[in-house]
Design an enzyme around this catalytic site. Structure first.
Site, PDB file in Angstrom:
ATOM      1  N   ASP A   1       0.833  -1.200   0.000  1.00  0.00           N
ATOM      2  CA  ASP A   1       0.000   0.000   0.000  1.00  0.00           C
ATOM      3  C   ASP A   1       0.871   1.254   0.000  1.00  0.00           C
ATOM      4  OD1 ASP A   1      -2.142  -1.700   0.255  1.00  0.00           O
ATOM      5  OD2 ASP A   1      -2.239  -1.478   2.439  1.00  0.00           O
TER       6      ASP A   1
HETATM    7  N1  URA Z   1      -1.166  -5.980   3.838  1.00  0.00           N
HETATM    8  C1  URA Z   1      -1.642  -4.719   3.879  1.00  0.00           C
HETATM    9  O1  URA Z   1      -2.663  -4.460   4.500  1.00  0.00           O
HETATM   10  N2  URA Z   1      -0.972  -3.770   3.221  1.00  0.00           N
HETATM   11  C2  URA Z   1       0.179  -4.007   2.532  1.00  0.00           C
HETATM   12  O2  URA Z   1       0.750  -3.076   1.979  1.00  0.00           O
HETATM   13  C3  URA Z   1       0.668  -5.311   2.515  1.00  0.00           C
HETATM   14  C4  URA Z   1      -0.019  -6.289   3.166  1.00  0.00           C
END
Ligand code: URA
Length: 234
Positions: free
Chosen positions: A103
């Site tokens: 993310d």
């Molecule tokens: N899980 C998440 O919630 N975000 C990420 O970036 C990776 C795994």
């Protein structure tokens, strides 16, 4: 075997037309002989030189990036900064992409490569390449949360693969999570199911390969052949 102009374009990060121009100019030799055409096929073992300087031919490259917040895991985007923009110019080449997504506000290990088969093999849940995260939580997790993670939780109507959840600190607000799959916002959603918000998230490991502690956020380096084997054998 690959066309000479394609190899030059990839290795030197130039357009195919520029590669052709170099050949036309007489700047390129293959195994010591002057190359005359871009469509000549070259093997990995051929020695290609430009203006007398040998270029290293790596079929594929594998880059470890320590992603800072604020970058998206994409190759290009009109509005957002992408992880590809963080790869230094001399490491850039055509076809690079991030193998898997973090993310925008997640930090840590992103593997960038141009090897589609390898990317598939580390992302496929069937191949069981673990991804390890350190999550900072707004409240402590309980034994019940741990057992839901570890028995394969139900999330959004889907049964997840078994995950691992352990406390990194004494107050159970910093957790090490190990996943074998990568659904959208997975770590955050798994905690959210239990009323816990992930405040910070960092990926620290892919398979058995740990994010290099010498890499500051935004920095990257090549992954060595031995390290690559470690991921493949994970
Ligand atoms: N899980 C998440 O919630 N975000 C990420 O970036 C990776 C795994």
């Amino acid at each position: 075997m690959e066309r000479l102009d394609k190899t030059l374009s990839k290795q030197l990060n130039i357009a195919r037309s520029e590669a052709k121009a170099l050949i036309k100019k007489g700047s390129v030799t293959v195994n010591g002989a002057l190359a005359v055409s871009g469509d000549m096929k070259c093997a990995d073992s051929d020695v290609i030189s430009v203006d007398g300087k040998k270029i290293t031919v790596n079929k594929y490259v594998y880059i470890m990036l320590n992603k800072p917040k604020g970058y998206i895991s994409a190759t290009e985007d009109k509005n957002e900064k992408t992880v590809l923009e963080l790869v230094p110019k001399d490491m850039q080449r055509k076809g690079l992409f991030p193998a898997g997504r973090l993310d925008r506000d997640t930090t840590g290990f992103v593997l960038i490569t141009d090897d589609g088969d390898f990317a598939h093999s580390i992302l496929s849940p069937k191949k069981h390449v673990d991804k390890t995260y350190i999550a900072t939580l707004d409240r402590p997790f309980t034994e019940e949360v741990k057992s839901d993670f570890e028995s394969g939780m139900e999330l959004g109507g889907k049964k997840l693969q078994k995950a691992e959840l352990d406390a990194v600190d004494g107050d159970f607000k910093t957790a090490r999570v190990v996943l074998r799959e990568g659904m959208y916002h997975q770590v955050k959603r798994m905690f959210k199911k239990h009323g816990i918000t992930v405040v910070e998230l960092k990926r620290t490991k892919i398979g058995s390969l740990e994010l290099d502690k010498a890499l500051a956020e935004g920095e990257s380096r090549y992954i060595t052949e031995t390290e690559l084997q470690n991921i493949r054998n994970s």
